[in-house]
Design a protein around this motif. Structure first.
Motif, PDB file in Angstrom:
ATOM      1  N   LYS A  25     -31.123 -14.952 -26.678  1.00  0.00           N
ATOM      2  CA  LYS A  25     -30.749 -13.547 -26.564  1.00  0.00           C
ATOM      3  C   LYS A  25     -30.553 -13.233 -25.091  1.00  0.00           C
ATOM      4  O   LYS A  25     -31.215 -13.789 -24.223  1.00  0.00           O
ATOM      5  CB  LYS A  25     -31.833 -12.636 -27.142  1.00  0.00           C
ATOM      6  N   GLY A  26     -29.640 -12.310 -24.827  1.00  0.00           N
ATOM      7  CA  GLY A  26     -29.426 -11.916 -23.455  1.00  0.00           C
ATOM      8  C   GLY A  26     -28.597 -10.653 -23.369  1.00  0.00           C
ATOM      9  O   GLY A  26     -27.925 -10.270 -24.332  1.00  0.00           O
ATOM     10  N   PHE A  27     -28.684  -9.983 -22.218  1.00  0.00           N
ATOM     11  CA  PHE A  27     -27.856  -8.799 -21.983  1.00  0.00           C
ATOM     12  C   PHE A  27     -26.575  -9.239 -21.289  1.00  0.00           C
ATOM     13  O   PHE A  27     -26.616  -9.982 -20.302  1.00  0.00           O
ATOM     14  CB  PHE A  27     -28.621  -7.773 -21.132  1.00  0.00           C
ATOM     15  N   PHE A  28     -25.434  -8.770 -21.811  1.00  0.00           N
ATOM     16  CA  PHE A  28     -24.125  -9.156 -21.300  1.00  0.00           C
ATOM     17  C   PHE A  28     -23.310  -7.903 -21.002  1.00  0.00           C
ATOM     18  O   PHE A  28     -23.361  -6.918 -21.756  1.00  0.00           O
ATOM     19  CB  PHE A  28     -23.375 -10.015 -22.325  1.00  0.00           C
ATOM     20  N   GLU A  29     -22.551  -7.950 -19.889  1.00  0.00           N
ATOM     21  CA  GLU A  29     -21.714  -6.818 -19.521  1.00  0.00           C
ATOM     22  C   GLU A  29     -20.665  -6.562 -20.612  1.00  0.00           C
ATOM     23  O   GLU A  29     -20.189  -7.479 -21.279  1.00  0.00           O
ATOM     24  CB  GLU A  29     -21.004  -7.084 -18.193  1.00  0.00           C
ATOM     25  N   LEU A  30     -20.300  -5.295 -20.753  1.00  0.00           N
ATOM     26  CA  LEU A  30     -19.313  -4.925 -21.768  1.00  0.00           C
ATOM     27  C   LEU A  30     -18.007  -5.672 -21.584  1.00  0.00           C
ATOM     28  O   LEU A  30     -17.308  -5.986 -22.558  1.00  0.00           O
ATOM     29  CB  LEU A  30     -19.058  -3.414 -21.736  1.00  0.00           C
ATOM     30  N   SER A  31     -17.643  -5.971 -20.337  1.00  0.00           N
ATOM     31  CA  SER A  31     -16.376  -6.649 -20.070  1.00  0.00           C
ATOM     32  C   SER A  31     -16.344  -8.057 -20.646  1.00  0.00           C
ATOM     33  O   SER A  31     -15.277  -8.652 -20.784  1.00  0.00           O
ATOM     34  CB  SER A  31     -16.120  -6.713 -18.557  1.00  0.00           C
ATOM     35  N   ARG A  32     -17.509  -8.606 -20.989  1.00  0.00           N
ATOM     36  CA  ARG A  32     -17.571  -9.961 -21.527  1.00  0.00           C
ATOM     37  C   ARG A  32     -17.715  -9.968 -23.054  1.00  0.00           C
ATOM     38  O   ARG A  32     -17.808 -11.041 -23.658  1.00  0.00           O
ATOM     39  CB  ARG A  32     -18.741 -10.724 -20.899  1.00  0.00           C
ATOM     40  N   ILE A  33     -17.744  -8.804 -23.677  1.00  0.00           N
ATOM     41  CA  ILE A  33     -17.978  -8.718 -25.120  1.00  0.00           C
ATOM     42  C   ILE A  33     -16.726  -8.203 -25.818  1.00  0.00           C
ATOM     43  O   ILE A  33     -16.088  -7.249 -25.366  1.00  0.00           O
ATOM     44  CB  ILE A  33     -19.170  -7.793 -25.424  1.00  0.00           C
ATOM     45  N   ARG A  34     -16.383  -8.837 -26.918  1.00  0.00           N
ATOM     46  CA  ARG A  34     -15.261  -8.379 -27.734  1.00  0.00           C
ATOM     47  C   ARG A  34     -15.629  -8.569 -29.201  1.00  0.00           C
ATOM     48  O   ARG A  34     -16.495  -9.384 -29.532  1.00  0.00           O
ATOM     49  CB  ARG A  34     -13.993  -9.162 -27.408  1.00  0.00           C
ATOM     50  N   PRO A  35     -14.997  -7.824 -30.122  1.00  0.00           N
ATOM     51  CA  PRO A  35     -15.253  -8.042 -31.542  1.00  0.00           C
ATOM     52  C   PRO A  35     -14.899  -9.474 -31.940  1.00  0.00           C
ATOM     53  O   PRO A  35     -14.050 -10.105 -31.308  1.00  0.00           O
ATOM     54  CB  PRO A  35     -14.317  -7.042 -32.231  1.00  0.00           C
ATOM     55  N   TYR A  36     -15.547  -9.980 -32.977  1.00  0.00           N
ATOM     56  CA  TYR A  36     -15.209 -11.318 -33.440  1.00  0.00           C
ATOM     57  C   TYR A  36     -13.808 -11.271 -34.035  1.00  0.00           C
ATOM     58  O   TYR A  36     -13.513 -10.428 -34.876  1.00  0.00           O
ATOM     59  CB  TYR A  36     -16.216 -11.786 -34.491  1.00  0.00           C
ATOM     60  N   PRO A  37     -12.899 -12.147 -33.602  1.00  0.00           N
ATOM     61  CA  PRO A  37     -11.501 -12.069 -34.069  1.00  0.00           C
ATOM     62  C   PRO A  37     -11.375 -12.258 -35.576  1.00  0.00           C
ATOM     63  O   PRO A  37     -12.153 -12.991 -36.196  1.00  0.00           O
ATOM     64  CB  PRO A  37     -10.818 -13.230 -33.323  1.00  0.00           C
ATOM     65  N   ASP A  38     -10.383 -11.607 -36.148  1.00  0.00           N
ATOM     66  CA  ASP A  38     -10.083 -11.792 -37.559  1.00  0.00           C
ATOM     67  C   ASP A  38      -9.535 -13.193 -37.798  1.00  0.00           C
ATOM     68  O   ASP A  38      -8.945 -13.811 -36.905  1.00  0.00           O
ATOM     69  CB  ASP A  38      -9.040 -10.771 -38.030  1.00  0.00           C
ATOM     70  N   LYS A  39      -9.713 -13.676 -39.012  1.00  0.00           N
ATOM     71  CA  LYS A  39      -9.168 -14.970 -39.385  1.00  0.00           C
ATOM     72  C   LYS A  39      -7.726 -14.796 -39.834  1.00  0.00           C
ATOM     73  O   LYS A  39      -7.404 -13.893 -40.587  1.00  0.00           O
ATOM     74  CB  LYS A  39      -9.995 -15.592 -40.511  1.00  0.00           C
ATOM     75  N   PHE A  40      -6.841 -15.683 -39.363  1.00  0.00           N
ATOM     76  CA  PHE A  40      -5.439 -15.622 -39.727  1.00  0.00           C
ATOM     77  C   PHE A  40      -5.015 -16.894 -40.442  1.00  0.00           C
ATOM     78  O   PHE A  40      -5.450 -17.988 -40.089  1.00  0.00           O
ATOM     79  CB  PHE A  40      -4.551 -15.473 -38.474  1.00  0.00           C
ATOM     80  N   THR A  41      -4.175 -16.730 -41.432  1.00  0.00           N
ATOM     81  CA  THR A  41      -3.478 -17.867 -42.020  1.00  0.00           C
ATOM     82  C   THR A  41      -2.107 -17.907 -41.380  1.00  0.00           C
ATOM     83  O   THR A  41      -1.281 -17.025 -41.602  1.00  0.00           O
ATOM     84  CB  THR A  41      -3.344 -17.723 -43.539  1.00  0.00           C
ATOM     85  N   CYS A  42      -1.862 -18.891 -40.534  1.00  0.00           N
ATOM     86  CA  CYS A  42      -0.633 -18.888 -39.766  1.00  0.00           C
ATOM     87  C   CYS A  42      -0.244 -20.312 -39.386  1.00  0.00           C
ATOM     88  O   CYS A  42      -1.027 -21.250 -39.521  1.00  0.00           O
ATOM     89  CB  CYS A  42      -0.789 -18.040 -38.503  1.00  0.00           C
ATOM     90  N   THR A  43       0.962 -20.444 -38.911  1.00  0.00           N
ATOM     91  CA  THR A  43       1.450 -21.721 -38.397  1.00  0.00           C
ATOM     92  C   THR A  43       1.320 -21.722 -36.885  1.00  0.00           C
ATOM     93  O   THR A  43       1.857 -20.845 -36.213  1.00  0.00           O
ATOM     94  CB  THR A  43       2.921 -21.945 -38.795  1.00  0.00           C
ATOM     95  N   ILE A  44       0.591 -22.671 -36.348  1.00  0.00           N
ATOM     96  CA  ILE A  44       0.449 -22.804 -34.898  1.00  0.00           C
ATOM     97  C   ILE A  44       1.536 -23.744 -34.405  1.00  0.00           C
ATOM     98  O   ILE A  44       1.723 -24.841 -34.939  1.00  0.00           O
ATOM     99  CB  ILE A  44      -0.943 -23.329 -34.532  1.00  0.00           C
ATOM    100  N   ASN A  45       2.256 -23.301 -33.387  1.00  0.00           N
ATOM    101  CA  ASN A  45       3.369 -24.062 -32.847  1.00  0.00           C
ATOM    102  C   ASN A  45       3.055 -24.584 -31.445  1.00  0.00           C
ATOM    103  O   ASN A  45       2.104 -24.146 -30.802  1.00  0.00           O
ATOM    104  CB  ASN A  45       4.635 -23.189 -32.794  1.00  0.00           C
ATOM    105  N   LYS A  46       3.869 -25.493 -31.002  1.00  0.00           N
ATOM    106  CA  LYS A  46       3.752 -26.006 -29.637  1.00  0.00           C
ATOM    107  C   LYS A  46       3.879 -24.857 -28.643  1.00  0.00           C
ATOM    108  O   LYS A  46       4.701 -23.961 -28.824  1.00  0.00           O
ATOM    109  CB  LYS A  46       4.850 -27.049 -29.391  1.00  0.00           C
ATOM    110  N   HIS A  47       3.042 -24.863 -27.617  1.00  0.00           N
ATOM    111  CA  HIS A  47       2.963 -23.866 -26.550  1.00  0.00           C
ATOM    112  C   HIS A  47       2.157 -22.633 -26.933  1.00  0.00           C
ATOM    113  O   HIS A  47       1.970 -21.745 -26.084  1.00  0.00           O
ATOM    114  CB  HIS A  47       4.355 -23.433 -26.064  1.00  0.00           C
TER     115      HIS A  47
END
Length: 279
Positions: free
Chosen positions: A51-73
């Motif tokens: 456990k630890g205290f972290f600045e707000l600038s380092r915290i973001r919501p957990y990203p949503d899961k996507f069903t997608c095609t990942i391409n080069k680049h």
């Protein structure tokens, strides 16, 4: 964005070699400038969660899961060492993605990783009371025959609707699109030339939860119509939207036929897709 106790978040690392690493955790204490987060994969010597205290600038919501095609680049994250590490996809193989990391000289390398351990990297952007997830597609606004697309409707009952189709060709005036759900009076498929500004790639499938006050699109027979989600229960989203007669109405719609509204934009020679959250 306002966080609450129990929210699933990611914390960005700040030690050498982990500036582009994201650690999952849960918020335990809410503060004005920092949050206490209990990390999911990091353990102390007695095997209890770190456990630890972290600045707000380092915290973001957990990203949503996507069903997608990942391409080069494409920007991607690779799961390793209990965190998601941000890199760049340099090649797509049958069962793996080749990813390049540049954030720590000692680790500057290109390695193949199983596809199930790679996700699309998403950027979190906060703007006053609205925040956005955004990811780059790394492709220009050009299309090829066979691409699945959506056409933005502007006429009569299809105003502000999205109609799915396939690209059949390109002209100086626009994209030739064969609609998936529309048929002519003779029962044949309908093909039209659509101006480039009215065509977008078919959005990736997001498994994120739709929340109240979010812009959404709901499937109605043959098109995706636009509206605002005003309430969510176990099986339905209550939608506020414009009706055919020009008035506005509120009505329930099955959850499985509602998706988060996504905006397609071009920036710095690349395309990006973004969707917003209202807080």
């Amino acid at each position: 964005m306002a966080f609450a106790i129990g929210d699933h978040v990611e914390v960005c690392g700040n030690t050498v070699g982990f500036e582009k690493a994201y650690f999952g955790g849960r918020i335990r204490v809410v503060g004005e400038e920092a949050m206490e987060v209990e990390l999911e994969t990091q353990k102390t010597e007695d095997n209890t969660p770190v456990k630890g205290f972290f600045e707000l600038s380092r915290i973001r919501p957990y990203p949503d899961k996507f069903t997608c095609t990942i391409n080069k680049h494409d920007d991607v994250d690779v799961w390793m060492m209990g965190a998601w590490l941000w890199g760049k996809c340099t090649a797509v193989k049958e069962t793996t993605y080749r990813v390049y990391f540049d954030f720590f000289p000692k680790w500057c390398c290109t390695t193949d990783y199983p596809k199930y351990n790679v996700r699309r990297h998403q950027f979190w952007m906060g703007r006053n009371l609205r925040s956005y997830w955004m990811f780059w597609q790394c492709k220009e606004h050009t299309f090829s025959a066979g691409d699945r697309v959506e056409v933005f409707g502007t006429a009569s009952k299809y105003n502000n609707c999205f109609m799915p189709g396939r690209v059949v060709g390109l002209t100086d005036k626009g994209v030739g699109v064969m609609y998936e759900t529309f048929l002519g009076d003779d029962g044949d498929t309908i093909t039209e030339v659509i101006p480039y500004g009215k065509v977008r790639p078919y959005p990736d499938t997001s498994h994120g939860v739709v929340h109240s006050q979010e812009a959404v699109e709901y499937w109605d027979s043959e098109v995706w119509k636009t509206g605002i989600c005003v309430w969510v229960d176990n099986h339905h989203c209550v939608i506020y939207a414009k009706t055919i007669d020009g008035t506005y109405d509120t009505f329930p719609h099955p959850k499985h036929n509602v998706r988060r509204s996504m905006v397609w934009k071009k920036n710095e020679g690349k395309s990006c897709c973004m969707y917003g959250r209202v807080h």
